[in-house]
Design an enzyme around this catalytic site. Sequence first.
Site, PDB file in Angstrom:
ATOM      1  N   GLU A   1      -7.055   4.405   7.763  1.00  0.00           N
ATOM      2  CA  GLU A   1      -6.859   5.839   7.478  1.00  0.00           C
ATOM      3  C   GLU A   1      -8.094   6.423   6.803  1.00  0.00           C
ATOM      4  OE1 GLU A   1      -3.088   5.375   5.517  1.00  0.00           O
ATOM      5  OE2 GLU A   1      -2.191   4.824   7.436  1.00  0.00           O
TER       6      GLU A   1
ATOM      7  N   HIS B   1      -9.688   0.825   4.846  1.00  0.00           N
ATOM      8  CA  HIS B   1      -8.395   1.046   5.502  1.00  0.00           C
ATOM      9  C   HIS B   1      -8.617   1.999   6.681  1.00  0.00           C
ATOM     10  CE1 HIS B   1      -4.308   2.330   6.262  1.00  0.00           C
ATOM     11  NE2 HIS B   1      -3.907   1.257   5.605  1.00  0.00           N
TER      12      HIS B   1
ATOM     13  N   GLY C   1       2.806  -1.231   4.297  1.00  0.00           N
ATOM     14  CA  GLY C   1       2.818   0.193   3.959  1.00  0.00           C
ATOM     15  C   GLY C   1       4.232   0.685   3.709  1.00  0.00           C
ATOM     16  N   GLY C   2       4.847   1.254   4.740  1.00  0.00           N
ATOM     17  CA  GLY C   2       6.174   1.873   4.611  1.00  0.00           C
ATOM     18  C   GLY C   2       7.211   1.000   3.919  1.00  0.00           C
TER      19      GLY C   2
ATOM     20  N   ASN D   1       0.867  -1.186   0.000  1.00  0.00           N
ATOM     21  CA  ASN D   1       0.000   0.000   0.000  1.00  0.00           C
ATOM     22  C   ASN D   1       0.900   1.231   0.000  1.00  0.00           C
ATOM     23  OD1 ASN D   1      -1.847   2.025   0.451  1.00  0.00           O
ATOM     24  ND2 ASN D   1      -2.274   1.460   2.579  1.00  0.00           N
ATOM     25  N   TRP D   2       0.988   1.885  -1.151  1.00  0.00           N
ATOM     26  CA  TRP D   2       1.919   3.018  -1.266  1.00  0.00           C
ATOM     27  C   TRP D   2       1.366   4.298  -0.650  1.00  0.00           C
ATOM     28  CZ3 TRP D   2       3.860   2.419  -7.069  1.00  0.00           C
ATOM     29  CH2 TRP D   2       4.534   1.193  -7.187  1.00  0.00           C
ATOM     30  N   LYS D   3       0.111   4.276  -0.280  1.00  0.00           N
ATOM     31  CA  LYS D   3      -0.544   5.459   0.313  1.00  0.00           C
ATOM     32  C   LYS D   3      -0.331   6.689  -0.575  1.00  0.00           C
ATOM     33  CE  LYS D   3       0.226   3.455   4.827  1.00  0.00           C
ATOM     34  NZ  LYS D   3      -0.026   3.580   6.235  1.00  0.00           N
TER      35      LYS D   3
ATOM     36  N   GLY E   1       2.110   2.188  10.660  1.00  0.00           N
ATOM     37  CA  GLY E   1       3.031   3.312  10.497  1.00  0.00           C
ATOM     38  C   GLY E   1       3.719   3.737  11.781  1.00  0.00           C
TER      39      GLY E   1
ATOM     40  N   GLU F   1      -5.504  -5.168  10.573  1.00  0.00           N
ATOM     41  CA  GLU F   1      -4.503  -4.121  10.766  1.00  0.00           C
ATOM     42  C   GLU F   1      -4.815  -3.337  12.034  1.00  0.00           C
ATOM     43  OE1 GLU F   1      -2.470  -2.929   6.909  1.00  0.00           O
ATOM     44  OE2 GLU F   1      -4.304  -1.763   6.989  1.00  0.00           O
TER      45      GLU F   1
ATOM     46  N   SER G   1       3.223  -2.198  10.336  1.00  0.00           N
ATOM     47  CA  SER G   1       4.671  -2.159  10.561  1.00  0.00           C
ATOM     48  C   SER G   1       5.387  -3.462  10.202  1.00  0.00           C
ATOM     49  CB  SER G   1       4.988  -1.749  12.006  1.00  0.00           C
ATOM     50  OG  SER G   1       4.509  -0.438  12.249  1.00  0.00           O
TER      51      SER G   1
HETATM   52  C1  PEP Z   1      -0.871   0.042   5.826  1.00  0.00           C
HETATM   53  O1  PEP Z   1      -0.838   1.150   5.345  1.00  0.00           O
HETATM   54  O2  PEP Z   1      -1.811  -0.703   5.553  1.00  0.00           O
HETATM   55  C2  PEP Z   1       0.224  -0.362   6.706  1.00  0.00           C
HETATM   56  C3  PEP Z   1       0.167  -1.539   7.270  1.00  0.00           C
HETATM   57  O3  PEP Z   1       1.251   0.520   6.874  1.00  0.00           O
HETATM   58  P1  PEP Z   1       2.671   0.218   7.620  1.00  0.00           P
HETATM   59  O4  PEP Z   1       3.179  -1.086   7.077  1.00  0.00           O
HETATM   60  O5  PEP Z   1       3.533   1.374   7.256  1.00  0.00           O
HETATM   61  O6  PEP Z   1       2.376   0.122   9.069  1.00  0.00           O
END
Ligand code: PEP
Length: 248
Positions: free
Chosen positions: A98, A96, A230-231, A9-11, A174, A168, A209
């Site tokens: 967010e 999600h 994500g990251g 997930n590049w956000k 994040g 999640e 994470s």
């Molecule tokens: C996400 O955006 O779904 C996510 C899990 O981000 P991260 O891996 O950065 O926690």
Amino acid sequence: MRRPLIVGNWKMNGSRHSSIELADNIARHFSAGDGRVECAVCPPHVFLADVASALGGSSVGLGAQDVSQFEQGAYTGDVSAAMLAEFSCTYVLVGHSERRACFGETSSQVAAKFLAAQGEGLTPILCVGETLAERQADRTLEVIAEQIDAVVEAAGLDALTSAVVAYEPVWAIGTGEVASPAQAQEILAFIRARLGEKANTVRLLYGGSVNAENAAQLFEQHDIDGALVGGAALQAEQFMTICQMAET
Ligand code: PEP
């Protein structure tokens, strides 16, 4: 046997140039277990076409980060499921945290998005998870149940068993604070049980994470079939390492 799935997930990160470069790198290096592991990336909507062509004939899948609950019409700023399908998306994230937290999406809106996605042949990746306050108040299972049940009520249990569900925990997204493998396993087992008798074939992901250091331990858990990343998905090498870890 459930095929592991790793989704990046590049956000709202990167530029047109960096998105093409990242997709190109992933496409060139993805070979995890000769197809034993499936991988997909979810760039920002505006880069979907560029990323689709950078992925070219590779086996890396394409997904979107969100979808409109509506089919078409006066919904300024929204992007419909049919539009995403036209740009070669096969997956779309719905619910999600967010989207729920920053844009006030309710579980019933998430359910409508889920239905809209499936209506166009996309596979929704339904994201569920509790906040830190909810976990501390011992409300984790109640919150997850409500998020899952809203979709089951709208779409039916069978619809959910042809989707993907990502657990999640909001406190792990994040933050660098990953859920322990046991914590993630406990909630994913709960989700699988809630999905009824066909749940054995449903792919359940953990997200929050995940990185190249912690992925292997998470993937050892019985009910973790992959990850929503994500990251760490913004660096091709680290994303590839996570994909390789899901092979075993
Ligand atoms: C996400 O955006 O779904 C996510 C899990 O981000 P991260 O891996 O950065 O926690």
